[in-house]
Design an enzyme around this catalytic site. Structure first.
Site, PDB file in Angstrom:
ATOM      1  N   HIS A   1      -7.193  -9.447  31.017  1.00 20.23           N
ATOM      2  CA  HIS A   1      -8.369 -10.282  30.744  1.00 20.23           C
ATOM      3  C   HIS A   1      -9.326  -9.598  29.782  1.00 20.23           C
ATOM      4  O   HIS A   1      -9.511  -8.391  29.829  1.00 20.23           O
ATOM      5  CB  HIS A   1      -9.122 -10.569  32.052  1.00 20.23           C
ATOM      6  CG  HIS A   1      -8.414 -11.554  32.928  1.00 20.23           C
ATOM      7  ND1 HIS A   1      -8.906 -11.959  34.146  1.00 20.23           N
ATOM      8  CD2 HIS A   1      -7.251 -12.227  32.765  1.00 20.23           C
ATOM      9  CE1 HIS A   1      -8.084 -12.836  34.686  1.00 20.23           C
ATOM     10  NE2 HIS A   1      -7.061 -13.011  33.877  1.00 20.23           N
TER      11      HIS A   1
ATOM     12  N   TYR B   1     -17.869 -15.875  37.793  1.00 21.03           N
ATOM     13  CA  TYR B   1     -18.932 -15.781  38.794  1.00 21.03           C
ATOM     14  C   TYR B   1     -19.885 -16.947  38.570  1.00 21.03           C
ATOM     15  O   TYR B   1     -20.379 -17.136  37.458  1.00 21.03           O
ATOM     16  CB  TYR B   1     -19.729 -14.486  38.632  1.00 21.03           C
ATOM     17  CG  TYR B   1     -18.937 -13.210  38.854  1.00 21.03           C
ATOM     18  CD1 TYR B   1     -18.698 -12.744  40.150  1.00 21.03           C
ATOM     19  CD2 TYR B   1     -18.448 -12.457  37.784  1.00 21.03           C
ATOM     20  CE1 TYR B   1     -17.988 -11.561  40.374  1.00 21.03           C
ATOM     21  CE2 TYR B   1     -17.740 -11.277  38.001  1.00 21.03           C
ATOM     22  CZ  TYR B   1     -17.511 -10.839  39.298  1.00 21.03           C
ATOM     23  OH  TYR B   1     -16.816  -9.677  39.507  1.00 21.03           O
TER      24      TYR B   1
ATOM     25  N   PRO C   1     -18.233  -6.153  46.898  1.00 27.47           N
ATOM     26  CA  PRO C   1     -17.112  -6.520  46.013  1.00 27.47           C
ATOM     27  C   PRO C   1     -17.526  -7.087  44.652  1.00 27.47           C
ATOM     28  O   PRO C   1     -16.696  -7.156  43.748  1.00 27.47           O
ATOM     29  CB  PRO C   1     -16.345  -7.566  46.824  1.00 27.47           C
ATOM     30  CG  PRO C   1     -17.300  -8.049  47.859  1.00 27.47           C
ATOM     31  CD  PRO C   1     -18.252  -6.945  48.132  1.00 27.47           C
TER      32      PRO C   1
ATOM     33  N   LYS D   1     -15.283  -2.888  42.016  1.00 25.08           N
ATOM     34  CA  LYS D   1     -15.213  -1.451  41.722  1.00 25.08           C
ATOM     35  C   LYS D   1     -14.485  -0.607  42.778  1.00 25.08           C
ATOM     36  O   LYS D   1     -14.088   0.524  42.497  1.00 25.08           O
ATOM     37  CB  LYS D   1     -16.633  -0.888  41.557  1.00 25.08           C
ATOM     38  CG  LYS D   1     -17.329  -1.352  40.311  1.00 25.08           C
ATOM     39  CD  LYS D   1     -16.748  -0.679  39.090  1.00 25.08           C
ATOM     40  CE  LYS D   1     -16.957  -1.457  37.834  1.00 25.08           C
ATOM     41  NZ  LYS D   1     -15.824  -1.503  36.944  1.00 25.08           N
TER      42      LYS D   1
ATOM     43  N   TYR E   1     -17.837  -2.625  33.524  1.00 24.23           N
ATOM     44  CA  TYR E   1     -16.832  -3.532  34.104  1.00 24.23           C
ATOM     45  C   TYR E   1     -15.418  -3.093  33.726  1.00 24.23           C
ATOM     46  O   TYR E   1     -14.518  -3.029  34.570  1.00 24.23           O
ATOM     47  CB  TYR E   1     -17.089  -4.970  33.636  1.00 24.23           C
ATOM     48  CG  TYR E   1     -16.130  -5.970  34.243  1.00 24.23           C
ATOM     49  CD1 TYR E   1     -16.256  -6.359  35.576  1.00 24.23           C
ATOM     50  CD2 TYR E   1     -15.089  -6.518  33.489  1.00 24.23           C
ATOM     51  CE1 TYR E   1     -15.369  -7.262  36.150  1.00 24.23           C
ATOM     52  CE2 TYR E   1     -14.200  -7.425  34.054  1.00 24.23           C
ATOM     53  CZ  TYR E   1     -14.343  -7.796  35.383  1.00 24.23           C
ATOM     54  OH  TYR E   1     -13.465  -8.677  35.949  1.00 24.23           O
TER      55      TYR E   1
END
Ligand code: RFL
Ligand code: PHB
Length: 395
Positions: free
Chosen positions: A72, A199, A291, A295, A382
């Site tokens: 991704h 998200y 969560p 990580k 990220y």
């Protein structure tokens, strides 16, 4: 029975450490309290950082990850019924990979067993004696008592394991934060909502839309921490996922059969120090992140890499300094992940009814959506900050 390193726990931390030690010619025994089938089917994490994937490749256990992992460029963010794509690959290069934690565990278990490395299931460590010349572990192996001595002990036994309690209280500084919310997670037979994870921040709370394959989705709903899983029918779960992910720019959420559900309360935790004498703590045994931001597994692998290097230096060059500095070497990266997870958690979840809080959260979401500088900063963490050390000591 004696070994150089006794590893407690066959999760991502313990299994990657075992592989790294094997490749450096250091002996280890892995002790896992559960059965093989249990750890290979436990539904958990799914997003691997770039340094984690690079390490798994380096360890020679990435065949299936390379075939089946989904690469991704970033993730989607949805709020105020509008979808934004944060394309970290375009901005800073690199990828995250979606590959279920239990698949990685399967690959590492198969490798360990085929290379003849000791890995015992149904083997619960009940006590660790940490003396100046060796460590002694008491183990309950399927009802039979067992004693193992080791030069060092790697406590990779998760948040509820036995290792952390063996760090004397007066040396232990605990940082703990709980949240009034949990994630209700489902696996469902339906095509992913978006081509990459998403998200959604809604005034009812967060929803997360991820995937495990072209026809399997992994989705989460923020729920109150005292929620009972049985309080939610499948239809209520789909209705709430649809409300929180509703947009004016994308089709409505697809529904399908839900075949797995779970509840995970959110928690932040770090223990300082992560070592005492011959005992070292890794992964969830030493720290927990909520969560949001994905990580936890990646931190576990990062700790394993740091300890592998330190043990390599000790056995190859008699250099104990990296072992002495293990905790201090790991902690800065752990705190940066904590900070990232906390920022994502407090921005994406509805944690109060105060309208001012919502406006402040919306303002931050707006900056993430509109500013490439903000996106690059998020993307760096990220996709994964570099691990503190290489995993192999080369002199
Ligand atoms: P684990 O995986 O908990 O493994 C510990 C192992 O130790 C065993 N054990 C013992 N064995 C022998 N003797 C004893 N006395 C023992 N006590 C315990 C246990 O049976 C177990 O097998 O710890 P490790 O290796 O530190 O790995 C940590 C990760 O599992 C965890 O951080 C992640 O799953 C967190 N997490 C995520 N992390 C990510 O990096 N990306 C994600 O996308 C992500 N999503 C998640 C998550 C965790 C979640 N839940 C369920 C808390 C999503 C969720 C919903
Ligand atoms: C997952 O795919 O399980 C996942 C995605 C994003 C997160 C956590 C977990 O923040």
């Amino acid at each position: 029975m004696h070994t150089q390193v006794a590893i407690i726990g066959a999760g991502p931390a313990g299994l990657t450490l075992a592989r790294m030690l094997h490749l450096q010619g250091i002996s280890s025994i892995v002790l896992e309290s559960r059965e093989r089938e249990y750890i290979e089917t436990r539904t958990r994490a799914g997003v691997l950082e770039q340094p984690t994937v690079a390490l798994v490749r380096d360890l020679g256990v990435s065949d299936r990850l390379d075939r089946e992992g989904m690469s991704h460029n970033g993730f989607y963010l949805r709020f105020d019924r509008t979808t934004h794509h944060l394309d970290f690959h375009r901005l800073i290069g690199g990828h995250a990979t979606v590959y279920a934690q239990q698949e990685l565990v399967k690959d590492l278990v198969a490798d360990r067993l085929s290379s003849g490395g000791p890995l015992h299931f149904d083997a619960t460590v009940t006590a660790i004696e940490n003396t100046s010349d060796r460590a002694r572990l008491t183990v309950d192996h399927a009802g039979t008592p067992l004693e193992i001595t080791a030069d060092f002990v790697a406590g990779c036994d998760g948040f509820h394991g036995v290792s952390r309690a063996h760090i004397p209280g007066e040396l232990l500084r605990e940082h703990s934060r709980t949240y009034p919310v949990a994630w209700l997670g489902i696996l469902a037979r339906t095509a992913p909502t978006t081509p990459e994870g998403m998200y959604c921040a809604h005034e009812n709370g967060l929803s997360v839309h991820s995937m495990r394959g072209p026809n399997i989705t992994r989705q989460y709903l923020q729920v109150p921490v005292d929620t009972d899983l049985d309080d939610w029918s499948d239809e209520q779960i789909w209705d709430e996922l649809a409300v929180r992910s509703a947009s004016d720019d994308q089709p409505e959420l697809e529904r399908g059969e839900i075949f797995d559900r779970s509840l995970a309360p959110l928690r932040s935790y770090v223990c300082e120090t992560m070592q005492h004498g011959r005992l070292f703590l890794l992964g969830d045994a030493a720290h927990i992140v909520p969560p949001t931001g994905a990580k936890g597994l990646n931190l576990a692998v990062s700790d394993a890499s740091t300890l592998s290097f330190a043990l390599g230096a000790f056995y190859a060059a008699g250099d104990r300094s990296h072992l002495d500095n293990y905790s201090a070497t790991c902690l800065p990266r752990i705190w940066k992940a904590q900070q990232f997870s906390w920022t994502l958690t407090t921005t994406l979840h509805a944690l109060s009814d105060d309208p001012t809080d919502w406006q402040l959260r919306r303002a931050r979401l707006g900056r993430w959506a509109e500013s490439e500088a903000e996106q690059s900063a998020l993307g760096e963490v990220y996709l994964g900050l570099p691990f503190p050390t290489p995993w192999r000591f080369t002199g």
